[in-house]
Design a protein around this motif. Sequence first.
Motif, PDB file in Angstrom:
ATOM      1  N   LYS A 137       3.540 -32.603  67.716  1.00 40.33           N
ATOM      2  CA  LYS A 137       2.406 -32.498  68.629  1.00 40.33           C
ATOM      3  C   LYS A 137       1.069 -32.520  67.893  1.00 40.33           C
ATOM      4  O   LYS A 137       0.028 -32.756  68.509  1.00 40.33           O
ATOM      5  CB  LYS A 137       2.521 -31.218  69.456  1.00 40.33           C
ATOM      6  N   ASP A 178      -0.326 -36.292  75.275  1.00 34.68           N
ATOM      7  CA  ASP A 178       0.858 -37.025  74.815  1.00 34.68           C
ATOM      8  C   ASP A 178       0.708 -37.511  73.389  1.00 34.68           C
ATOM      9  O   ASP A 178       1.255 -38.548  73.012  1.00 34.68           O
ATOM     10  CB  ASP A 178       1.160 -38.210  75.746  1.00 34.68           C
ATOM     11  N   ARG A 179      -0.110 -36.788  72.617  1.00 34.66           N
ATOM     12  CA  ARG A 179      -0.267 -36.999  71.185  1.00 34.66           C
ATOM     13  C   ARG A 179      -1.039 -38.258  70.802  1.00 34.66           C
ATOM     14  O   ARG A 179      -1.433 -38.419  69.658  1.00 34.66           O
ATOM     15  CB  ARG A 179       1.091 -37.011  70.468  1.00 34.66           C
TER      16      ARG A 179
END
Length: 280
Positions: A137, A178-179
Amino acid sequence: MAKSALLKSSIAKKYWMALTGLFLCLFLVGHLIGNLQLLYGGENPSLRFNEYALFMTTNPAIKILSYLTYFSILFHAVDGIVLAYQNQKARPVKYAKNRPETNTVWASRNMAVLGTLILVFIVTHMVNFWSRMHFDKNMPLQTVEINAGGMKQLFYLTTDGGYLPKAQVDQGMVVIKDRKYFYDAQANVKIKEGYMDLYKITVEFFKHPRYGLIASILYVIAMAVLGFHLYHGFGSAFQSLGINNPRYNMLIKNFGIAFSIVVPLLFAIIPLYIHFFLKA
């Protein structure tokens, strides 16, 4: 019955070992070409390498090949262990005068050990790089420094060729989800997609002040092990497939020797170059 024999017989195991081994040789070449961009990426090697990483993780055809590669690695490893066990079981009592070194090379007598070491390396390699790319993450996104308005500012480089001021992200005007996706903080819609900076974590790994040198040396040792494994395995694969003819046996042997030297050597150069010569 035929399907069972296709998987369980010793000849079938050698056949599948050869097929998966040769497929993994092709994978090594493709993987090497991508990784060499760490060395010859032109004016912006980080972008070139991260473009390659994005392509490898998003292209549908490459995804299918990736799953086939994972399967081949596992099948090749398990098949090798089973074959080694069967060979040992078939000859439980050693001959009184047994000198295998007189008619076999060292690599052929230790393929199971070499293969096990390579499997350990693959697992370690995937934990350090592949898993971070897919699940971390805190995976960084690529930034570039640009002279804007008389002062240097950091921008996130996006896959559509745009630039997103890092200051906007830091101030919460744009958020990362979502990174790798940038969203408008108010409308909550995707506006940009950034490059995951695999280049950065790769360079930081091998240039780390405490374990970078050790990691580089272990990588080189792993490539030496791979070279010995390929040295015997390449020629053996063709023999297992019945491709054995005096007219081209020497060509296969010489190509196998060259492959087992050049490919691992080029892989080994990469961490050494990063650690000793690359300017972070």
